[in-house]
Design a protein around this motif. Structure first.
Motif, PDB file in Angstrom:
ATOM      1  N   ALA A 182       0.784  -1.215  -0.021  1.00 41.76           N
ATOM      2  CA  ALA A 182       0.034   0.134   0.008  1.00 41.76           C
ATOM      3  C   ALA A 182       0.779   1.332  -0.009  1.00 41.76           C
ATOM      4  CB  ALA A 182      -0.799   0.126   1.109  1.00 41.76           C
ATOM      5  N   LYS A 222      -2.207   3.968   3.207  1.00 43.63           N
ATOM      6  CA  LYS A 222      -2.528   2.754   4.126  1.00 43.63           C
ATOM      7  C   LYS A 222      -3.780   2.431   4.480  1.00 43.63           C
ATOM      8  CE  LYS A 222       2.020   2.038   4.050  1.00 43.63           C
ATOM      9  NZ  LYS A 222       2.660   0.878   3.321  1.00 43.63           N
ATOM     10  N   TYR A 223      -4.017   1.228   4.460  1.00 47.37           N
ATOM     11  CA  TYR A 223      -5.578   0.801   5.059  1.00 47.37           C
ATOM     12  C   TYR A 223      -5.465   0.395   6.765  1.00 47.37           C
ATOM     13  CZ  TYR A 223      -8.413  -3.396   6.492  1.00 47.37           C
ATOM     14  OH  TYR A 223      -9.021  -4.431   7.276  1.00 47.37           O
ATOM     15  N   TRP A 224      -5.730   1.068   7.642  1.00 49.20           N
ATOM     16  CA  TRP A 224      -5.529   0.811   8.974  1.00 49.20           C
ATOM     17  C   TRP A 224      -6.743   1.163   9.769  1.00 49.20           C
ATOM     18  CZ3 TRP A 224      -2.877  -2.665  10.541  1.00 49.20           C
ATOM     19  CH2 TRP A 224      -2.150  -2.991  11.885  1.00 49.20           C
ATOM     20  N   SER A 256      -1.277 -13.499   3.735  1.00 52.83           N
ATOM     21  CA  SER A 256      -2.475 -13.569   3.692  1.00 52.83           C
ATOM     22  C   SER A 256      -2.995 -12.728   2.469  1.00 52.83           C
ATOM     23  CB  SER A 256      -3.026 -12.787   4.905  1.00 52.83           C
ATOM     24  OG  SER A 256      -2.443 -11.477   5.144  1.00 52.83           O
ATOM     25  N   SER A 298      -9.274 -11.351   4.136  1.00 53.62           N
ATOM     26  CA  SER A 298      -8.154 -10.578   4.668  1.00 53.62           C
ATOM     27  C   SER A 298      -8.349  -9.249   3.961  1.00 53.62           C
ATOM     28  CB  SER A 298      -6.963 -11.230   4.476  1.00 53.62           C
ATOM     29  OG  SER A 298      -5.791 -10.273   5.011  1.00 53.62           O
ATOM     30  N   GLY A 299      -8.697  -8.169   4.610  1.00 59.13           N
ATOM     31  CA  GLY A 299      -8.944  -7.081   3.906  1.00 59.13           C
ATOM     32  C   GLY A 299      -7.959  -6.451   2.837  1.00 59.13           C
ATOM     33  N   SER A 300      -6.587  -6.499   2.932  1.00 59.64           N
ATOM     34  CA  SER A 300      -5.729  -6.033   2.056  1.00 59.64           C
ATOM     35  C   SER A 300      -5.724  -7.038   0.781  1.00 59.64           C
ATOM     36  CB  SER A 300      -4.335  -5.605   2.304  1.00 59.64           C
ATOM     37  OG  SER A 300      -3.878  -6.730   2.919  1.00 59.64           O
ATOM     38  N   ARG A 318      -6.965  -6.033  -2.647  1.00 58.24           N
ATOM     39  CA  ARG A 318      -6.245  -5.219  -3.657  1.00 58.24           C
ATOM     40  C   ARG A 318      -5.216  -6.236  -4.654  1.00 58.24           C
ATOM     41  NH1 ARG A 318      -4.670  -1.566   1.057  1.00 58.24           N
ATOM     42  NH2 ARG A 318      -2.985  -2.874   0.753  1.00 58.24           N
ATOM     43  N   SER A 323      -2.432  -7.963  12.433  1.00 59.11           N
ATOM     44  CA  SER A 323      -3.016  -6.812  11.805  1.00 59.11           C
ATOM     45  C   SER A 323      -4.478  -6.550  12.401  1.00 59.11           C
ATOM     46  CB  SER A 323      -2.956  -6.705  10.288  1.00 59.11           C
ATOM     47  OG  SER A 323      -3.182  -7.809   9.746  1.00 59.11           O
ATOM     48  N   HIS A 339      -5.871  -3.115  13.748  1.00 53.88           N
ATOM     49  CA  HIS A 339      -6.970  -2.466  13.317  1.00 53.88           C
ATOM     50  C   HIS A 339      -8.094  -2.085  14.365  1.00 53.88           C
ATOM     51  CE1 HIS A 339      -6.078  -3.189   8.982  1.00 53.88           C
ATOM     52  NE2 HIS A 339      -6.216  -4.412   9.152  1.00 53.88           N
ATOM     53  N   LEU A 353       1.363   5.246   9.696  1.00 47.95           N
ATOM     54  CA  LEU A 353       0.668   3.958  10.035  1.00 47.95           C
ATOM     55  C   LEU A 353       1.400   3.351  11.170  1.00 47.95           C
ATOM     56  CD1 LEU A 353      -0.460   1.027   9.342  1.00 47.95           C
ATOM     57  CD2 LEU A 353       1.696   0.723   8.114  1.00 47.95           C
ATOM     58  N   ASP A 403       5.363  -1.856   5.773  1.00 50.33           N
ATOM     59  CA  ASP A 403       4.026  -2.763   6.076  1.00 50.33           C
ATOM     60  C   ASP A 403       3.774  -2.764   7.435  1.00 50.33           C
ATOM     61  OD1 ASP A 403       2.127  -3.829   4.423  1.00 50.33           O
ATOM     62  OD2 ASP A 403       3.492  -5.419   3.600  1.00 50.33           O
ATOM     63  N   ALA A 404       2.945  -3.597   8.163  1.00 49.61           N
ATOM     64  CA  ALA A 404       2.613  -3.804   9.621  1.00 49.61           C
ATOM     65  C   ALA A 404       3.740  -4.770   9.806  1.00 49.61           C
ATOM     66  CB  ALA A 404       1.309  -4.305   9.918  1.00 49.61           C
TER      67      ALA A 404
HETATM   68  O1  PMV Z   1      -5.052  -7.149   5.215  1.00 46.89           O
HETATM   69  P1  PMV Z   1      -4.830  -6.824   6.859  1.00 46.89           P
HETATM   70  O2  PMV Z   1      -5.818  -7.041   7.714  1.00 46.89           O
HETATM   71  O3  PMV Z   1      -3.525  -7.783   7.157  1.00 46.89           O
HETATM   72  O4  PMV Z   1      -4.271  -5.214   6.876  1.00 46.89           O
HETATM   73  C1  PMV Z   1      -3.049  -4.825   6.341  1.00 46.89           C
HETATM   74  C2  PMV Z   1      -2.836  -3.366   6.651  1.00 46.89           C
HETATM   75  C3  PMV Z   1      -1.482  -2.831   6.182  1.00 46.89           C
HETATM   76  O5  PMV Z   1      -0.801  -3.860   5.385  1.00 46.89           O
HETATM   77  C4  PMV Z   1      -0.581  -2.438   7.389  1.00 46.89           C
HETATM   78  C5  PMV Z   1      -1.806  -1.606   5.300  1.00 46.89           C
HETATM   79  C6  PMV Z   1      -2.071  -2.001   3.849  1.00 46.89           C
HETATM   80  O6  PMV Z   1      -3.003  -0.975   3.506  1.00 46.89           O
HETATM   81  O7  PMV Z   1      -2.106  -3.062   3.368  1.00 46.89           O
END
Ligand code: PMV
Length: 361
Positions: free
Chosen positions: A29, A32-34, A125, A164-166, A169, A222, A226, A272, A313-314
């Motif tokens: 990202a 970032k999605y957080w 993930s 898994s959210g990301s 994408r 994550s 979140h 982030l 990243d995280a």
């Molecule tokens: O997809 P998740 O729930 O593992 O979240 C990942 C979030 C970050 O990688 C930290 C940022 C992002 O937008 O990918």
């Protein structure tokens, strides 16, 4: 589109058995999605580069079973049975069942492998869940040949998001937006979509060298991170900032203004981690070597004026981003100056990619 558009009618015709294989990439990202709401709906919009080299290859074999009670599946990673992966996939199946009515009619064998080392600190993930979602969509397409490519990709992304959210994408490339925002008209909270506007030549073939600072498991998942945004004192302003940054990035992507790009993505990466450090409980995922690398990048940039930048990243690993035209000089700097800060000197040369590919029907 709404959730309802992804509910399919149970098919009368059902295949006896089959096998499908997809390879699906990881993504990094820029905004970032957080922070998320119920059902994996993001609190703010995000945009990512799809990667080319770091990917998961998943085969899904399916065979009709007699009963329609419960989910039935086995999982293998690198040919080794992984029962510890089952709870995550069970949860995923429960979340997507209403959108894939055939799920309980089959026994599945999921065989998966990653192109990046297992314990590299690179989350699998995104690539793993998107590869599985794509395999499931291939079964759905065999049951309903009327599905268009556009719907296929949207629903694959929609399903991957529930894993898994990301991961939502990771279906297409080279840039994917997820989360409703005014500056990108067709954006949605439900799925990721290919960035629809002009991308300057500077960003074509953009390079991402991933420096593996810490190859261990993350200390804070994550999901926990979140959730800590729910009562976070800076949450509201952070979510607003993500909308503003996407608007700014749209202009940067069009004009190719690399200086502005660097300022924006580095600020996003540090924001982030600032959110993590200012949540309650607070935590730090960067390591001393993460900071050593960041400082070296800043110093090198000041000395050479080359457009080298980083994002995070995280975790503790550093993604070093730069245009292809400067790759020779920057890679030499990375090898000479930065690799020493990586665990066992490990790093991965990746670049912007074009999305998932089906390998077999
Ligand atoms: O997809 P998740 O729930 O593992 O979240 C990942 C979030 C970050 O990688 C930290 C940022 C992002 O937008 O990918």
């Amino acid at each position: 589109m709404t959730e309802k558009d992804f509910i399919s009618n149970p098919s009368f015709q059902i295949l006896d058995s089959g096998k499908v294989t997809w390879e699906s990439p990881s993504n990094i990202a820029l905004v970032k999605y957080w922070g998320k709401k119920k059902n994996q709906i993001p609190e703010n919009p995000s945009i990512s580069f799809t990667l080319e080299t770091c990917k998961t290859i998943t085969s899904l074999s399916f065979i009709k079973k007699d009963s329609t009670e419960g989910f039935s599946f086995d999982v293998f990673l690198d040919k080794v049975k992984k029962d510890d992966f089952k709870p995550k996939i069970q949860t995923f199946f429960e979340r997507v069942e209403m959108y894939l009515p055939f799920l309980k009619r089959y026994h599945f064998v999921i065989e998966t492998k990653n192109t990046f080392p297992h314990s590299s600190g690179i989350a699998s993930s995104a690539s793993g869940m998107s590869a599985l979602a794509l395999c499931l969509m291939s079964i759905e397409k065999q049951l309903n040949s009327e599905i268009t490519n556009d719907y296929f990709n949207k629903k694959a992304s929609f399903l991957a998001r529930l894993g898994s959210g990301s991961a939502c994408r990771s279906i297409e490339g080279p840039l994917v937006v997820w989360g409703k925002t005014d500056s990108i008209e067709v954006s949605s909270d439900l799925f990721g979509m290919k960035y629809p506007y002009k991308i300057h030549n500077h960003f074509k073939n953009f390079q991402d060298t991933i420096l593996l600072v810490d190859k261990g498991e993350k200390q804070v998942s994550s999901t926990i991170g979140h959730n800590l945004m729910h009562h976070h004192p800076y949450a509201k302003i952070r979510f607003q900032q993500a909308h503003e940054n996407l608007e700014k990035l749209k202009n940067i992507l069009e004009t190719g203004h690399l200086e502005a790009f660097i300022a924006l993505i580095e600020s996003e990466a540090l924001t982030l981690h600032a959110m993590m450090m200012t949540s309650m409980p607070y935590f730090i995922l960067m390591k001393p070597n993460t900071l050593e690398i960041i400082n070296k990048i800043w110093q090198f940039r000041q000395e050479t004026s080359l457009p080298i930048s980083f994002t995070l990243d995280a975790g503790a690993n550093v993604h070093v981003l730069y245009p292809e035209k400067d790759a020779t000089k920057i890679l030499e700097f990375i090898k000479n100056e930065l690799v020493a800060y990586c665990e066992n000197g490990h790093y991965i040369c990746d670049k912007i990619g074009f999305g998932a590919k089906q390998l077999t029907m």
